[in-house]
Design a protein around this motif. Sequence first.
Motif, PDB file in Angstrom:
ATOM      1  N   ASN A   1       0.837  -1.197   0.000  1.00  0.00           N
ATOM      2  CA  ASN A   1       0.000   0.000   0.000  1.00  0.00           C
ATOM      3  C   ASN A   1       0.869   1.242   0.000  1.00  0.00           C
ATOM      4  O   ASN A   1       1.928   1.277   0.630  1.00  0.00           O
TER       5      ASN A   1
ATOM      6  N   VAL B   1       0.591   5.471   0.526  1.00  0.00           N
ATOM      7  CA  VAL B   1      -0.271   6.595   0.894  1.00  0.00           C
ATOM      8  C   VAL B   1       0.608   7.844   1.081  1.00  0.00           C
ATOM      9  O   VAL B   1       1.678   7.770   1.689  1.00  0.00           O
TER      10      VAL B   1
ATOM     11  N   ARG C   1       3.165  -3.028   3.622  1.00  0.00           N
ATOM     12  CA  ARG C   1       2.580  -4.242   3.050  1.00  0.00           C
ATOM     13  C   ARG C   1       1.322  -4.630   3.815  1.00  0.00           C
ATOM     14  O   ARG C   1       1.185  -4.298   5.002  1.00  0.00           O
ATOM     15  N   PRO C   2       0.391  -5.341   3.160  1.00  0.00           N
ATOM     16  CA  PRO C   2      -0.860  -5.716   3.828  1.00  0.00           C
ATOM     17  C   PRO C   2      -0.634  -6.444   5.148  1.00  0.00           C
ATOM     18  O   PRO C   2      -1.363  -6.223   6.110  1.00  0.00           O
TER      19      PRO C   2
ATOM     20  N   TYR D   1     -10.241  -4.328   2.923  1.00  0.00           N
ATOM     21  CA  TYR D   1      -9.968  -3.169   2.072  1.00  0.00           C
ATOM     22  C   TYR D   1     -10.643  -1.944   2.677  1.00  0.00           C
ATOM     23  O   TYR D   1     -11.811  -2.009   3.061  1.00  0.00           O
TER      24      TYR D   1
ATOM     25  N   LYS E   1     -10.141   2.736   3.112  1.00  0.00           N
ATOM     26  CA  LYS E   1      -9.480   3.939   2.600  1.00  0.00           C
ATOM     27  C   LYS E   1      -8.758   4.650   3.730  1.00  0.00           C
ATOM     28  O   LYS E   1      -9.225   4.681   4.871  1.00  0.00           O
TER      29      LYS E   1
ATOM     30  N   ALA F   1      -6.676   7.121  -0.028  1.00  0.00           N
ATOM     31  CA  ALA F   1      -5.913   6.091  -0.733  1.00  0.00           C
ATOM     32  C   ALA F   1      -6.482   4.708  -0.415  1.00  0.00           C
ATOM     33  O   ALA F   1      -6.859   4.442   0.723  1.00  0.00           O
ATOM     34  N   ASP F   2      -6.539   3.842  -1.461  1.00  0.00           N
ATOM     35  CA  ASP F   2      -7.025   2.470  -1.246  1.00  0.00           C
ATOM     36  C   ASP F   2      -5.974   1.667  -0.502  1.00  0.00           C
ATOM     37  O   ASP F   2      -4.812   1.658  -0.886  1.00  0.00           O
ATOM     38  N   MET F   3      -6.397   1.016   0.563  1.00  0.00           N
ATOM     39  CA  MET F   3      -5.471   0.234   1.367  1.00  0.00           C
ATOM     40  C   MET F   3      -5.984  -1.188   1.492  1.00  0.00           C
ATOM     41  O   MET F   3      -7.186  -1.449   1.447  1.00  0.00           O
ATOM     42  N   CYS F   4      -5.025  -2.103   1.658  1.00  0.00           N
ATOM     43  CA  CYS F   4      -5.390  -3.496   1.901  1.00  0.00           C
ATOM     44  C   CYS F   4      -4.664  -3.953   3.153  1.00  0.00           C
ATOM     45  O   CYS F   4      -3.461  -3.714   3.297  1.00  0.00           O
TER      46      CYS F   4
END
Lengths: 313, 366
Positions: free
Chosen positions: B240, B242, B287-288, B322, B324, B328-331
């Motif tokens: 990810n 951001v 990282r996720p 998932y 935001k 920003a899209d985050m996982c």
Amino acid sequence: MVDMTAGQSAAVPRQIRKPKSPIARFFGRRSTIAFLMALPLILLIGVLVIYPAFYSLHLATLNKRMTEFRGFDNFSFLLFKKDAFWTVVYSSCLFAVSAVIFKAFIGFVVAHFVHNIPAKGQRKWRGMLLIPWVIPPAMSTLAWLWLFDSSYGALNWTLAKIGIGPIPWIGEPGWARFSVILVNVWFGAPFFMIMYLASLKSVPDALYEAADIDGATWWQKIRYITLPMMRNIIAITTLFSLIVTFANFDIVRVLTQGGPLDQTHLFATWAFEIGIRSGDIPLGASVSLFMVPILAIAAVFILRDINKRGNEA
Amino acid sequence: MADVTLRKLVKMYDQVQAVKGIDLEIKDKEFVVLVGPSGCGKSTTLRMIAGLEEISGGQILIDDDVVNDVPPKDRDIAMVFQNYALYPHMTVHENMSFGLRLKKFPKAEIAKRVGEAARILDITELLERKPKALSGGQRQRVAMGRAIVRNPKVFLFDEPLSNLDAKLRVQMRIEIKKVHQTVRTTTVYVTHDQIEAMTLADRVVVMNGGVIEQVGTPQELYHNPRTRFVAAFIGSPSMNFVPCRLESHADQLAVRISNEIAFFMPEQKAARYKKLSGDGQLLLGLRPEHLTDMRQHMEPGCVPFDAQLEVTEPMGMETFVYFKMNGADMCGRVNPNAGALDGGPLKMAADLNNMHLIDAKTGLVL
Ligand SMILES: Nc1ncnc2c1ncn2[C@@H]1O[C@H](COP(=O)(O)OP(=O)(O)O)[C@@H](O)[C@H]1O
Ligand SMILES: [Mg+2]
């Protein structure tokens, strides 16, 4: 009331399905429909091919004035009494086999050249190389006749310039055979070229790359990759061309009329000579019927090989 | 067995550079994977090593010999193609022995080598079949067999598994690794699949747009990516990113993501980033697996935050969530028992011990 209606409507579909006359079933079958749809073509073939074939069989059994039934007399006369027949068999076979070999070879080589021309220029070359094949052979053979002319022809004129000749292109049996074959090769090679080109294009490049890495030379690539991959196309074009070449008429008719000394006659031109020009239609028919078994044998041999190999590539 | 060296290797296609001068040293017995998105020049590079493409610039050396002008057959390499390129009219045995037969090896030697390779690959019963009668996985084995029997200096693989279904791909991946452990031939392997690259390689070469982004062991690339591209390309789901700013608070350093969200860094990270000026445009990379659910006992350096989940993906062993973060899209990757629900809130923690800071302009990891 309500119950009855429901009962009736439930029964209806069953009724539609069950009683079907044998005739209705016959016409409902897919194979029947297919047959009916092909029928116009079948009739056309029947009228244009099968009827003449049987009619010529019938003709071949008559006497010269077509008044009497003579059985196989015409055939045995040709086989055992007429020497010219064997000359025709010989020259037809020689003509067909050597012309097809040269056409196939030249077509193969030219197809390779065209295949290696960059895609942009290729169309143009393909089109130009096909020209001999799209000109009606009777016309192009006339042009060749002028080229071959022993006194005024362009070929002898050119050869004379470099001190060769004059060559009796159509005046001497050996040369006449050569010339007839040459014109046929010129006319037929483009067909082989285009068939081989299509087949070459269908061989994946990766096979040649794999062969490159396996260490194959250009000749080994042709020998072990190209030829086996083209095997079926080669067999089919060879068979097809063998039949068409064997039955050739126009080139010999225009170029040599079978001469000199009947040495360049093929089955078709000789049958025409005997049947139409000399007026012995039954004998001419018998001559042309002799082509059938010879071509049938060739067809069986080559098609058998295709069936054997057909399901591997 | 051989080293392969690429020096300033360039490939031009009509004025367009497909490979833009790459340098690479591949050691004897090494398994090197070229990985990158489609069109980045992997195949072109491999095909230049094989000799199937002309080299526009630079040099290729095999065992200290410049092979630029050596044809493929004299380079002593073997290649496995994506679509296998088996000779359809030959049996498996004939396919495998073709190269040896061309080189006029004695019959006994050919039989021995083919038998040996067939045994390694478990295709002994298939030797008399034609390729058409084989399944995808079996063809793949035959293609490898054809390479093995030659006993070449170098194996080249161009996306050998991409025509197989997912399950078979995993199986053949292990198979290839086993074969390499048995045969130990220098191998260059091309794939667009980073998982294949990570699992197979001694060293991974990440390519992008005709240049090498980074070379390293799978672990190095994973933990210390040098560029944003590598950080995003390696690992799945990907890292990810951001946008953020650095802020100093007394002796502590923080990454500020928005007015509401800021994370204090652990000391060793603060020491590393302390000298950065606060005003450059930065990206925080996590990282996720470093965005987890909040637990009772978190390591130092893990900082809590509240997430509003959009979608959850239960995978069984773990659940991907998932959400935001400042747009920003985050996982994130959470424990399946953490109570993550589609559209629900979740108390999460960011493990800043594993954070990366990236210069948004240059794409370099700082
Ligand atoms: N024969 C060719 N002619 C022109 N451009 C090519 C040719 N082969 C590849 N390219 C270009 O070179 C670049 C790299 O291709 P390639 O090495 O096949 O990529 P990949 O990493 O997917 O294997 C691509 O942009 C592709 O379009
Ligand atoms: Mg590729």
